[in-house]
Write an enzyme that holds these catalytic residues in place. Structure first.
Site, PDB file in Angstrom:
ATOM      1  N   CYS A 126       0.809  -1.223   0.000  1.00 36.46           N
ATOM      2  CA  CYS A 126       0.000   0.000   0.000  1.00 36.46           C
ATOM      3  C   CYS A 126       0.844   1.276   0.000  1.00 36.46           C
ATOM      4  O   CYS A 126       0.557   2.239  -0.723  1.00 36.46           O
ATOM      5  CB  CYS A 126      -0.952  -0.003   1.192  1.00 36.46           C
ATOM      6  SG  CYS A 126      -0.176  -0.476   2.742  1.00 36.46           S
ATOM      7  N   HIS A 238      -2.999   6.384   4.894  1.00 37.99           N
ATOM      8  CA  HIS A 238      -1.560   6.544   5.135  1.00 37.99           C
ATOM      9  C   HIS A 238      -1.085   7.899   4.573  1.00 37.99           C
ATOM     10  O   HIS A 238      -1.649   8.412   3.599  1.00 37.99           O
ATOM     11  CB  HIS A 238      -0.760   5.463   4.411  1.00 37.99           C
ATOM     12  CG  HIS A 238      -0.917   4.074   4.966  1.00 37.99           C
ATOM     13  ND1 HIS A 238      -1.693   3.761   6.049  1.00 37.99           N
ATOM     14  CD2 HIS A 238      -0.346   2.900   4.560  1.00 37.99           C
ATOM     15  CE1 HIS A 238      -1.608   2.462   6.301  1.00 37.99           C
ATOM     16  NE2 HIS A 238      -0.797   1.915   5.405  1.00 37.99           N
TER      17      HIS A 238
END
Ligand SMILES: NC(=O)c1ccc[n+]([C@@H]2O[C@H](COP(=O)([O-])OP(=O)(O)OC[C@H]3O[C@@H](n4cnc5c(N)ncnc54)[C@H](OP(=O)(O)O)[C@@H]3O)[C@@H](O)[C@H]2O)c1
Length: 337
Positions: A126, A238
């Site tokens: 990711c 994130h």
């Protein structure tokens, strides 16, 4: 299309279901797999109830597309069943990412490397996806030689159990002595943990190695990638603080323009002290926000930026569903009934 999701009850699996609905994916049959613990659960897809099921010997045989949304250990357990899968396997785990014969794909960057014979397609880590969505447009106009990154990774990056640990610690805030940390190595509430994954003899973590290896594989270039991956007490999304060194002098306007023109990335320019990307801005969004883009104070070939992305969406599920959509359009559309 006959579609399956291995790990359909997890964080990424559930987001894949949402993305399949959003993309109006052409599905005749959807099979939702999980462990024995959660089999028989009802999940709603397209207003219909589907019951989750365990994997058996012939579960994957007739599927055109199987999404992997479980750990590499679980995928490994089903390698025999995967051999008889009719169609393609798009995997979110790290099992196949660095295998030389498996393509590691971010559709906006390297979808054109896929061919009809690719039966397994790997989704990158990711943090790698979010970072490269911000950097690839710059790399196209001025080769990047070196990347230094600090990540700020939400607890859901460790799956449902990661989110649960933060939620439990928030609920038990007043009773500090009862807080348990089983998923993360230290208490995550009111804290940050500068270590994700396991650590090697040189002090680097598996997460940091993944970012370096996968970046070089996707960009087909030996780039120096140094990262420090940090867990922060957020539920979702994130962020990355990134410094890059390029081959030539930085033209800031051209760099910003290149990101603005790149599909999937959006520049949020810090023209005032409130306008910059924050992880909250991208929750459930498929876009990567990029901001604080500035020339280095000490190196004319370098710049710094900040970016945020929902790691469950573009960092995992969205990326996988985009690959599937593009694969269908390129290779299967003419054979569809
Ligand atoms: N979370 C993220 O932000 C993120 C981002 C990028 C990539 N990834 C990768 O995506 C994968 C899935 O992560 P996640 O965060 O969604 O994990 P998760 O929330 O822990 O979900 C794991 C899934 O795997 C299933 N599973 C466990 N054991 C199984 C078995 N023996 N047979 C079949 N299914 C089994 C679970 O089913 P039960 O409900 O029955 O236990 C659940 O559906 C991992 O490889 C992860 O590294 C995650």
């Amino acid at each position: 299309m006959k579609v399956g999701i291995l790990g359909s009850t997890g964080v990424v699996g559930r987001e894949i279901i949402r993305q399949l609905e959003l993309y109006n994916f052409p599905i005749n049959e959807l099979k939702l797999f999980c462990s024995s613990k959660n089999k028989g659960q009802s999940i709603i897809f397209d207003s219909e109830i589907i019951l989750t099921q365990e994997v058996c010997d012939d579960s994957f045989d007739n599927l055109d597309i199987l999404f992997g949304a479980t750990s590499k250990e679980v995928v490994q357990k089903y390698e025999k069943q995967l051999e008889s899968l009719k169609g393609i396997f798009i995997d979110n785990s790290s099992l196949y990412r660095m295998k030389p014969d498996v393509k590691l794909i971010i559709p906006e960057i390297n979808f054109n490397t896929i061919n009809i014979n690719d039966k397994i397609i790997a989704n990158p880590n990711c943090s790698t996806i979010i970072t490269l969505m911000a950097l690839f447009p710059i790399h196209q106009i001025n080769n990047i030689n070196k990347i230094i990154i600090t990540t700020f990774q939400a607890t859901s990056g460790a799956g449902q159990k990661g989110m649960n640990e933060l939620n439990n610690q928030m609920l038990n805030m007043e009773y500090d002595e009862f807080d348990e940390n089983n998923v993360f190595s230290r208490k995550i509430l009111n804290n940050i943990i500068p270590l994700i994954g396991s650590i090697d003899v040189y002090g680097n973590t598996t997460e940091e190695q993944k970012m370096a290896n996968e970046t070089c594989k996707i960009l087909k270039k030996s780039i120096l990638v140094e990262s420090t991956c940090v867990r922060v007490p957020l539920i979702r999304s994130h962020s990355m603080s990134i410094y890059i060194e390029c081959e030539n002098l930085i033209d800031l306007k051209k760099c910003v323009d290149s990101i603005e023109k790149f599909e999937g990335a959006v520049v949020t320019d810090a023209k005032d002290s409130r306008n910059f990307p924050c992880p909250l801005d991208v929750v459930y969004s498929n876009e990567i926000l990029v901001g604080r883009i500035r020339k280095s104070l000490s190196n004319n070939n370098a710049l710094s930026l900040w970016c945020c992305g929902d790691q469950i969406c573009k960092g995992a599920a969205t990326n996988a569903v985009q690959i599937a959509n593009m694969y269908i359009n390129k290779f299967l559309k003419n054979n569809m009934v």
